[in-house]
Scaffold this motif. Structure first.
Motif, mmCIF file in Angstrom:
data_model
loop_
_atom_site.group_PDB
_atom_site.id
_atom_site.type_symbol
_atom_site.label_atom_id
_atom_site.label_comp_id
_atom_site.label_asym_id
_atom_site.label_seq_id
_atom_site.Cartn_x
_atom_site.Cartn_y
_atom_site.Cartn_z
ATOM 1 N N ASP A 39 0.823 -1.210 0.000
ATOM 2 C CA ASP A 39 0.000 0.000 0.000
ATOM 3 C C ASP A 39 0.853 1.255 0.000
ATOM 4 O O ASP A 39 0.601 2.206 -0.746
ATOM 5 C CB ASP A 39 -0.918 0.012 1.224
ATOM 6 C CG ASP A 39 -1.961 -1.087 1.187
ATOM 7 O OD1 ASP A 39 -2.239 -1.594 0.088
ATOM 8 O OD2 ASP A 39 -2.481 -1.441 2.256
ATOM 9 N N GLN A 40 1.873 1.260 0.842
ATOM 10 C CA GLN A 40 2.717 2.446 0.965
ATOM 11 C C GLN A 40 3.496 2.718 -0.320
ATOM 12 O O GLN A 40 3.666 3.867 -0.723
ATOM 13 C CB GLN A 40 3.672 2.292 2.145
ATOM 14 C CG GLN A 40 2.972 2.351 3.500
ATOM 15 C CD GLN A 40 3.951 2.291 4.653
ATOM 16 O OE1 GLN A 40 5.163 2.331 4.452
ATOM 17 N NE2 GLN A 40 3.429 2.180 5.864
ATOM 18 N N ALA A 646 -3.311 4.729 3.112
ATOM 19 C CA ALA A 646 -2.344 3.702 3.513
ATOM 20 C C ALA A 646 -2.153 3.805 5.014
ATOM 21 O O ALA A 646 -2.453 4.841 5.626
ATOM 22 C CB ALA A 646 -1.009 3.896 2.785
#
Length: 777
Positions: A39-40, A646
């Motif tokens: 996600d990051q 995120a």
């Protein structure tokens, strides 16, 4: 619905314009740590895409013609109304035929070399991502040479991106030597900064002087038929017209330009017809002025007096700086099209026609008001109406330029952020600034009342114009060497031609300093001081703030988990402050805490307001959101593409980072923002399947959803930081320390009086909490 960073890779890629490896896109991470990292990484790529997108707009076909039409109504009002006063500002007595033709020759070749060749075909290409003006050239140089200090709080999006054109051939020796010198020399960097700021200051000062010059030049034409009309009446009428003009600015550049264009077109074509009429009827031999021979003989014959007269002749191309400064609003091709096809030929014939009449004028007065005295019989009243309307429009060129240039200054932290209104959904660089508009209005009315005649005003703002063109020549020459990679001999040859032209005009303009040009120089100096003071203050602020950057692992002692942190007995883990931050356990508080994060960015960055909150109160909301608003250079962002979500770090349970991507026309801080954020978080937690049976979800997902719902039902609080700064006291009271303190106090006073207030947010004030903290600089 927003788009969280989930496993719907195809959707995200198409929305954000990012390409991923096919295998990676088809694989759904199952391990929570891997999923969070995934996600990051995606959040970082979308952020990089947003912050490095090209903003330059290009147009074709009907849209290009429409922009060219708009630019006619804005850009050429100033340079188009110069025929009202050029000859009267040049001669004090009736000129001889040879002197008149010599002056006309200088006008013709100045418009050809300076406006057409230099600006239209060279300078307009030195844009910074579509933006024009001297400061844009400075910003463009900073992309290719390390000459600008940047805010350390913005590691992912420095204000100027260093672009060395990796993969292309190395710079030629001359360009490399110049670039290396600029990067190594602190003096060279300082000079470039001052020169860039001075260029902006001159144009803004010009924006105060030009409306007064243009409108006064038109209104005083009434004295041709009403010699008894007093100076006070002319000044009063002029001030009233100027106030009306500034009141029209909220309509926006597109509407104003489209509405004003017919006035400018009729004015230019009307002058063209009158010019042809005078050439045919009186003296067509003045067309010999197209030979540059007459320019040189005029200067040689008249010696110092001919050189001094250049201070009046340069008024023929005042407004040329607006061609470049307004580039962001209209684009290069539109400006070139409108100049070459309309303004340029009309102006050449206009000046020639006026010279034809003046050369045969037996009264010896026509040169004192060349437009009105050269009119055919029976056309005076129509002429006064169109002249006044054109003069009003003339002021628009520099007003629009000021908005563009102040916007550039704000982007590079040379001016505090003031309210900016985007006035067009189609053309994203057409803007209006209410506060700047008010200041320009006050300055223009005061100048009109004080100067009250076009001759002294011409001396004042003619100096601004030529200094700006001189600065532009120098900066664009550096661009040609470092960025365009033109051979040094070619650059030197072209540079010498234009710097010689600018230098001769500049020396003549500076000769007018005691006669009125001093005002423009003083005003520019004051503005430059404010701009440089603000930038220096921001640099001192950045140096102080960089010490406050905190990593989560340095701030908190906590368990490593992806959901709600629990120990072996399934009991919640209590987070603890690190000893250097006071120690002590953090008590969970029911509710959703939304912390405004002005810096944004992905990774482990923690907003300062959150750090201050937990240090002061040793508590944390049940669910934490770091909320950042990312403005994009487009009118609106579709609702399904606005949110990027995120987890901040697995070390802080129930802690999320949300970036709200929005356009300049989007109203996003609305009373239902909490509901939208909660829905987006639910979609993120469940990976886009919020309506799925929760009993089928993994336990950690159900726990996260339960925690989010409980926090929502308890309360929602928006937390904003208010950093109050004060000057650090130094023990020794030296002159340097006293001067530094005075400068910093001035910076802090400006900062305090230009900060955005909480009252401006369209959020329930009962849900807003301001966390104050003090920082010494």
């Amino acid at each position: 619905m927003g788009f969280p960073i989930d496993d719907r890779d195809d959707t995200i890629e198409s929305r954000a314009g990012i390409d991923y490896d096919d295998d990676a896109a088809s694989t759904t991470p199952t391990d929570p740590d891997v999923r969070d990292l995934h996600d990051q990484e995606k959040a970082q790529q979308i952020e990089h895409e947003d912050l490095n997108r090209e903003n330059k707009q290009t147009y074709k076909g009907i849209l290009l013609l429409w922009l060219a039409w708009q630019s006619t109504g804005v850009v050429y009002g100033d340079i188009g109304t110069s025929p009202l006063y050029v000859y009267s500002s040049t001669f004090t007595t009736q000129p001889s035929w040879v002197d008149l033709v010599g002056a006309l020759s200088i006008i013709i070749w100045s418009l050809t070399l300076i406006v057409t060749l230099k600006y239209c075909f060279i300078v307009l290409s030195a844009d910074d991502d579509g933006q024009g003006g001297t400061f844009a050239v400075y910003s463009l140089l900073a992309r290719y040479a390390n000459i600008v200090d940047t805010d350390p709080n913005f590691p992912e999006r420095i204000m100027v991106r260093l672009e060395r054109e990796v993969g292309k051939a190395e710079l030629p020796p001359a360009g490399r030597i110049v670039r290396d010198f600029l990067e190594r020399s602190r003096t060279a960097k300082a000079i470039l900064k001052i020169v860039g700021v001075l260029g902006v200051s001159m144009v803004v000062a010009d924006s105060v002087l030009t409306p007064a010059q243009s409108v006064l030049g038109a209104i005083q034409g009434i004295q041709v038929v009403r010699p008894d009309l007093g100076r006070s009446a002319i000044v009063g009428i002029s001030c009233g017209i100027l106030i009306l003009l500034f009141l029209l600015q909220p309509l926006g550049t597109s509407k104003i330009g489209t509405a004003f264009a017919p006035v400018v077109v009729v004015w230019l074509l009307y002058n063209l017809v009158i010019g042809i009429y005078n050439l045919v009827l009186y003296d067509h031999t003045v067309l010999k002025a197209f030979s540059p021979h007459y320019s040189f003989t005029y200067l040689i014959r008249n010696g110092s007096e001919g050189w001094k007269s250049l201070g009046g002749l340069l008024l023929a191309f005042t407004g040329v700086e607006s061609l470049f400064a307004d580039l962001g609003a209209f684009g290069q091709r539109a400006i070139q099209l409108s100049w070459l096809c309309l303004a340029f030929p009309c102006l050449l014939i206009t000046y020639a026609g006026q010279a034809a009449y003046i050369s045969q004028d037996e009264t010896g007065t026509a040169f004192t008001n060349p437009f009105f005295y050269t009119l055919p019989g029976g056309t005076f009243y129509f002429s006064i109406v169109i002249a006044v309307m054109a003069a009003i429009v003339a002021s628009q060129a520099l007003i629009t330029s000021s908005f563009q240039l102040i916007s550039q200054l704000m982007r590079l932290s040379y001016f505090p952020h003031i309210k900016t209104v985007h006035t067009s959904r189609r053309f994203h660089d057409q803007i209006y600034m209410p506060f700047a508009n008010l200041l320009l209005l006050i300055g223009t009315v005061v100048v009109t009342a004080v100067y009250n005649n076009t001759t002294s005003l011409g001396h004042a703002y003619g100096a601004c114009v030529i200094i700006v063109t001189f600065i532009t020549t120098c900066l664009v020459s550096l661009v040609a060497l470092i960025i365009w990679r033109v051979q040094s001999l070619i650059v030197l040859f072209v540079f010498l031609i234009f710097i010689l032209l600018d230098g001769v005009y500049l020396s003549a303009a500076l000769n007018k300093v005691p006669d009125g040009a001093w005002f423009a120089l003083v005003l520019s100096f004051i503005l430059s001081t404010i701009f440089i003071l603000w930038r220096w203050g921001k640099e001192q602020q950045w140096k102080a703030e960089v010490k406050d950057v905190v990593d989560p692992s340095d701030l908190l002692l906590m368990s490593r988990n992806n959901s709600i942190a629990r120990d072996a007995n399934n009991s919640p883990v209590r987070l603890k402050l690190a000893p250097e931050f006071g120690g002590g356990h953090l008590t969970p508080a029911p509710g959703l805490g939304i912390f405004f994060d002005k810096v944004g960015g992905s990774g482990d960055h923690i907003p300062k307001v959150f750090t201050q909150f937990i240090r002061k109160f040793q508590t944390r909301p049940q669910v934490i959101v770091f909320f950042h608003m990312r403005s994009l250079s487009q009118p609106t962002v579709p609702a399904g593409q606005r949110f990027v979500i995120a987890r901040v770090t697995s070390k802080i349970p129930s802690c999320y980072r949300i970036a709200l991507r929005h356009g300049y026309m989007d109203d996003v801080l609305t009373p239902d923002l909490t509901r939208i954020i909660v829905l987006e978080l639910m979609m993120f937690i469940t990976r886009g399947s919020a309506d799925t049976n929760e009993n089928l979800m993994p336990p950690e997902v159900r726990e996260e959803l339960e925690a989010l719902r409980a926090a929502r039902d308890a309360q929602t609080v928006y937390l904003m930081g208010k950093q109050t700064m004060r000057v650090q006291r130094r023990p020794r009271k030296t002159i340097a320390n006293i001067a530094r303190r005075v400068a910093l106090e001035s910076f802090l006073w400006i900062r305090e009086n230009t900060r955005t207030k909480l009252a401006n947010l369209d959020i329930d004030p009962d849900d807003l909490v301001e966390i104050g903290f003090v920082k010494e600089i």
